[in-house]
Scaffold this motif. Structure first.
Motif, mmCIF file in Angstrom:
data_model
loop_
_atom_site.group_PDB
_atom_site.id
_atom_site.type_symbol
_atom_site.label_atom_id
_atom_site.label_comp_id
_atom_site.label_asym_id
_atom_site.label_seq_id
_atom_site.Cartn_x
_atom_site.Cartn_y
_atom_site.Cartn_z
ATOM 1 N N SER A 52 -5.562 -0.671 -7.466
ATOM 2 C CA SER A 52 -6.850 -0.351 -6.835
ATOM 3 C C SER A 52 -7.394 0.967 -7.379
ATOM 4 O O SER A 52 -6.722 1.983 -7.349
ATOM 5 C CB SER A 52 -6.702 -0.264 -5.311
ATOM 6 N N PRO A 110 -2.828 -5.313 2.298
ATOM 7 C CA PRO A 110 -3.014 -6.354 1.284
ATOM 8 C C PRO A 110 -2.313 -7.651 1.653
ATOM 9 O O PRO A 110 -1.241 -7.642 2.263
ATOM 10 C CB PRO A 110 -2.389 -5.723 0.036
ATOM 11 N N GLN A 164 -3.531 3.514 -1.579
ATOM 12 C CA GLN A 164 -3.921 2.593 -2.647
ATOM 13 C C GLN A 164 -2.980 1.383 -2.668
ATOM 14 O O GLN A 164 -1.953 1.362 -1.995
ATOM 15 C CB GLN A 164 -3.903 3.307 -4.004
ATOM 16 N N TYR A 193 -7.409 1.823 0.396
ATOM 17 C CA TYR A 193 -7.117 0.401 0.491
ATOM 18 C C TYR A 193 -5.885 0.188 1.364
ATOM 19 O O TYR A 193 -4.940 0.970 1.301
ATOM 20 C CB TYR A 193 -6.850 -0.178 -0.899
ATOM 21 N N MET A 247 -9.590 -8.842 -4.650
ATOM 22 C CA MET A 247 -9.526 -8.485 -6.065
ATOM 23 C C MET A 247 -8.456 -9.336 -6.720
ATOM 24 O O MET A 247 -7.610 -9.940 -6.047
ATOM 25 C CB MET A 247 -9.205 -6.997 -6.248
ATOM 26 N N LYS A 279 -10.790 -2.341 2.953
ATOM 27 C CA LYS A 279 -11.346 -1.204 2.206
ATOM 28 C C LYS A 279 -11.868 -0.182 3.213
ATOM 29 O O LYS A 279 -12.668 -0.506 4.091
ATOM 30 C CB LYS A 279 -12.487 -1.682 1.295
ATOM 31 N N GLY A 303 -6.099 -6.080 -10.464
ATOM 32 C CA GLY A 303 -6.991 -5.041 -9.959
ATOM 33 C C GLY A 303 -8.443 -5.222 -10.345
ATOM 34 O O GLY A 303 -9.290 -4.437 -9.907
ATOM 35 N N GLU A 316 0.846 -1.189 0.000
ATOM 36 C CA GLU A 316 0.000 0.000 0.000
ATOM 37 C C GLU A 316 0.888 1.248 0.000
ATOM 38 O O GLU A 316 1.972 1.247 0.590
ATOM 39 C CB GLU A 316 -0.930 0.009 1.205
ATOM 40 N N GLU A 335 -13.083 -6.612 -8.118
ATOM 41 C CA GLU A 335 -13.151 -6.284 -6.689
ATOM 42 C C GLU A 335 -14.486 -6.702 -6.090
ATOM 43 O O GLU A 335 -15.546 -6.429 -6.648
ATOM 44 C CB GLU A 335 -12.946 -4.786 -6.477
#
Length: 457
Positions: free
Chosen positions: A354, A363, A339, A360, A386, A376, A390, A331, A393
């Motif tokens: 994303s 991950p 993101q 976001y 996702m 999220k 990407g 991220e 989702e």
């Protein structure tokens, strides 16, 4: 002090590079306005479990040819307990309707291999088994799955284990049934590490703990004198890497499960986050903030000099390797908001994945490689998945604050922790990829930061 949710660590870092910041009741207001839901389309994978009309399963107690005492109790009692664990495992999957062993007729040893099918007509499937004493003080557990309608044997398995491992034999039996009927890989015979939390919400005591996938065989690993965070099992199950805070300084330790020894991997006075193993166990990925910039680093699992992987201005946090070890998802706020990006395992060529609105965080790459789970942030905190490109989702949960996903070994169930609004109390939850089968995992105290390990060897 209470820790801010990991999903908003980036936001906290933008303001001040510390992480011991009290969580306020305004958390939901801090998040962005709810994003427009992602619409189904050609890139959305609809997850369905094909159980071939085999949902109802009868699981009577496992008989024994002769009641014998073992280190874990007599074989007759163990037969009942093993059937109970199998029933609980299959029920927790959310796709079967098991019944037993209580309320079902008892079966004798001759029926284990020659079922009386007319007695089981209300059910689609039937599980029989046995427990008997074996040489060297061990026990043998037999497990048979039958199709009641076809009156045929579907699969059989046998396990010779130490009496103390009777639950593992039960999990393995449940795994064989789940895999045969669903077509998916097993996951019950695995373990979970998490952070056990006690104390008031403004002064939480956080200890490292481990347990079986169903919450059994629970034990605390650290004593709580230092705050423990973000554990992860090594690929070979022998160690756990985690972040420890003592006197406000972060340290990354590897705890060796078999010996109880701990190894210091790296330490710093700079804020440090989320250590993660590489798939081959040779590297540990983590993030560190220096002079207003947060980047992703990797260090040998034996310790040594860290290697910096990101160099973009801003905050890069939360790396997770792809199963083949070639890529890293992380991220970053380099585009102006929090993101998800993917880059090569040695850094460079980062691509944003994303674009669904909101922010976001956290991950985690699926062990199957087909999906990435994330938190999220859009009005509340929800768990989603996702594709690595990407696309597709999907949000799986809809509570006030769900975060920090971790995958089951088969990549079909996501585990995370949920914080209850107002109280600050947290608990461990699971949801499958349909988003329909959600359940809370029992823990003796509040729980956060779960980490699901691979299937036990």
């Amino acid at each position: 002090m209470m820790m801010k949710p990991y999903a908003i660590i980036l936001q906290a870092l933008m303001a001040v590079l510390v992480i011991n910041i009290p969580l306020t009741s305004a958390l939901a207001q801090e998040a962005e306005a709810p994003a427009t839901p992602v619409e189904d389309g050609d890139d959305v994978e609809v997850i369905e479990f094909d159980v071939s009309d085999s949902r109802s399963i009868a699981i009577p107690g496992f008989p024994t040819p002769q009641a014998s005492q073992t280190a874990a109790g007599d074989t007759e009692t163990l037969g009942q307990k093993i059937a109970e664990v199998i029933t609980s495992d299959l029920r927790s999957s959310g796709i079967f309707e098991p019944r037993g062993p209580r309320g079902l007729r008892a079966v004798g040893m001759p029926e284990v291999t020659a079922p009386q099918f007319p007695n089981w007509q209300p059910y689609d499937q039937l599980v029989h088994g046995f427990v008997r004493a074996a040489d060297g003080g061990r026990i043998t557990v037999g497990c048979y799955l039958y199709d009641v309608r076809q009156q045929t044997e579907v699969t059989r398995n046998g396990f010779v284990v130490e009496p103390r491992d009777w639950r593992r034999a039960a999990h393995k039996c449940a795994d064989s049934i789940y895999s045969r009927l669903s077509g998916e890989s097993p996951f019950f015979d695995s373990r979970i590490a998490y952070i056990a939390e006690t104390g008031p919400k403004d002064n939480r005591r956080k200890r490292l703990a481990i347990m079986d996938s169903d919450g059994a065989n629970h034990r605390f690993i650290t004593n709580g004198q230092a705050t423990a965070l973000t554990p992860r099992f090594s690929p070979d199950y022998k160690s756990i890497v985690y972040l420890s805070f003592l006197d406000g300084n972060p340290r990354i330790y590897v705890y060796e499960i078999g010996t109880g020894r701990q190894r210091l991997i790296t330490q710093s006075t700079n804020p440090t986050f989320a250590p993660r193993w590489s798939p081959d166990g040779k590297w540990i990925l983590y993030s560190m903030a220096i002079a207003g910039n947060t980047d992703i680093y990797k260090v040998s699992s034996n310790g040594g000099r860290p290697q910096r992987l990101t160099f973009s201005p801003g905050i890069d946090v939360g790396g997770s390797f792809s199963p083949d070890g070639n890529r890293i998802v992380f991220e970053s706020d380099r585009s102006g908001s929090q993101q998800l990006y993917i880059m090569g395992a040695n850094g460079g060529n980062a691509n944003r994945i994303s674009f669904g609105g909101g922010r976001y965080a956290t991950p985690e790459w699926s062990p199957r490689g087909d999906l990435i789970a994330f938190t999220k942030i859009a009005g509340n905190f929800r768990i989603g998945v996702m594709s690595p490109n990407g696309r597709g989702e999907r949000l799986l949960t809809n509570s006030w604050q769900d975060e920090a996903p971790t995958w089951a070994p088969n990549g079909r169930i996501v585990q995370y922790f949920r914080t209850r609004r107002g109280s600050g109390k947290s608990s461990i939850w699971q949801v499958d990829l349909t988003g329909q089968n959600e359940r809370r995992l029992p823990t003796p105290v509040d729980g956060s930061d779960p980490a699901w390990g691979p299937l036990l060897p």
